[in-house]
Design a protein around this motif. Structure first.
Motif, PDB file in Angstrom:
ATOM      1  N   THR A 182       0.842  -1.186   0.000  1.00  0.00           N
ATOM      2  CA  THR A 182       0.000   0.000   0.000  1.00  0.00           C
ATOM      3  C   THR A 182       0.883   1.244   0.000  1.00  0.00           C
ATOM      4  OG1 THR A 182      -0.136   0.040   2.422  1.00  0.00           O
ATOM      5  CG2 THR A 182      -1.891  -1.131   1.234  1.00  0.00           C
ATOM      6  N   ARG A 242       0.461   5.945  -0.647  1.00  0.00           N
ATOM      7  CA  ARG A 242      -0.421   7.078  -0.891  1.00  0.00           C
ATOM      8  C   ARG A 242       0.369   8.164  -1.602  1.00  0.00           C
ATOM      9  NH1 ARG A 242      -1.249   8.999   5.417  1.00  0.00           N
ATOM     10  NH2 ARG A 242       0.972   9.033   5.997  1.00  0.00           N
ATOM     11  N   SER A 278      -4.340   5.908   1.814  1.00  0.00           N
ATOM     12  CA  SER A 278      -3.545   4.743   1.407  1.00  0.00           C
ATOM     13  C   SER A 278      -4.314   3.936   0.364  1.00  0.00           C
ATOM     14  CB  SER A 278      -3.240   3.854   2.619  1.00  0.00           C
ATOM     15  OG  SER A 278      -2.375   4.503   3.514  1.00  0.00           O
TER      16      SER A 278
END
Length: 273
Positions: free
Chosen positions: A130, A132, A233
């Motif tokens: 993950t 962002r 995320s």
């Protein structure tokens, strides 16, 4: 301008040298990997053409060493399942997506957020991590504080993004959320690392890239700021092409298996912590 020319010259030399190193490495691996241990059940091929993004997180070279989270994870999976990997280092995501669609590659490995809109267009594989997006900007030379302190401050401003990335969709959604226009400049030549450096050198005002890449680069460019988050995320996934139908199903299964292994935890600790 001389500084910018130097940056581009250094990048070209570096990528060419990297490509030569990868060719040598692939030749060696072909001699080492067994061709009888494939779990695919297919006699079509046990060699995969992998377009892999050249970035501090995905794939990098240091002296005579090659590494990166995606690169090491791919090699781990290949070693377990008797595959040979033929790497193609890439910088331009939009060009790589075109070549994937043409059948030049089996998979594209890059820092690509998995979004609903892009899942409809592309064959995303099992997520590998993950991440962002963050805004890259220069700190004020006097106050040492960033001019943009929150997403609302981007109203009427312009940001650079990697052409072909789903980040442009996120900026469009953000514009609607704040009720004002944020102008997007897609860059079809440079990758995340180059956009970060161009921003840190003052050649462009703002860029939006993945946070994990930005955190690796800011160590060498303390004048930059990455404190403003642009997204929550999101899963990051590789993309499969359609050249060999078994590739997507097999890799989805193998990635799931790998994420339960100790080796995966070791890689996440090394690269993602």
């Amino acid at each position: 301008m001389k500084q910018l020319k130097f940056l581009y010259t250094r990048s070209v030399i570096y990528v060419v040298a990297l490509a030569v190193a990868v060719i040598s490495m692939v030749s060696l691996r072909k001699c080492q990997h067994s061709h009888a241990g494939s779990d695919t059940g297919s006699a079509e091929t046990d060699t995969l053409d992998v377009a892999i993004e050249y970035s501090p997180l995905s794939f990098y070279t240091y002296a005579d060493t090659l590494g990166g989270f995606n690169y090491d994870l791919l090699n781990y999976i290949a070693g377990r399942h008797g595959l040979t990997l033929r790497f193609h280092p890439v910088v331009s995501l939009s060009q790589s997506l075109e070549n994937l669609d043409k059948g030049s590659y089996d998979i594209l490995v890059a820092d690509i957020p998995l979004t609903y809109q892009y899942r409809e267009k592309l064959n995303f594989l099992e997520p590998v991590m993950t991440d962002r997006q963050v805004l890259v900007q220069l700190r004020d030379s006097v106050t040492k504080k960033p001019p943009v302190k929150r997403q609302l401050d981007l109203a009427g401003d312009t940001v650079w993004v990697i052409a072909g990335s789903s980040v442009a969709d996120r900026i469009s959604n953000l514009s609607q959320e704040i009720g004002d226009t944020i102008y997007v400049r897609p860059d079809s030549v440079n990758g995340a690392e180059q956009l970060f450096i161009l921003t840190a050198m003052g050649q462009i005002k703002h860029a939006v890239i993945n946070e994990r890449v930005a955190r690796q680069l800011i160590k060498d460019y303390p004048q930059a700021d990455i404190s403003v988050y642009i997204s929550f995320s999101q899963f990051q996934s590789w993309i499969a092409g359609g050249r060999h139908p078994w590739v997507a199903d097999s890799l989805n299964s193998w990635i799931k298996q790998a994420k339960n292994d100790k080796a995966y935890k070791t890689l996440t600790k090394r690269y993602l912590k």
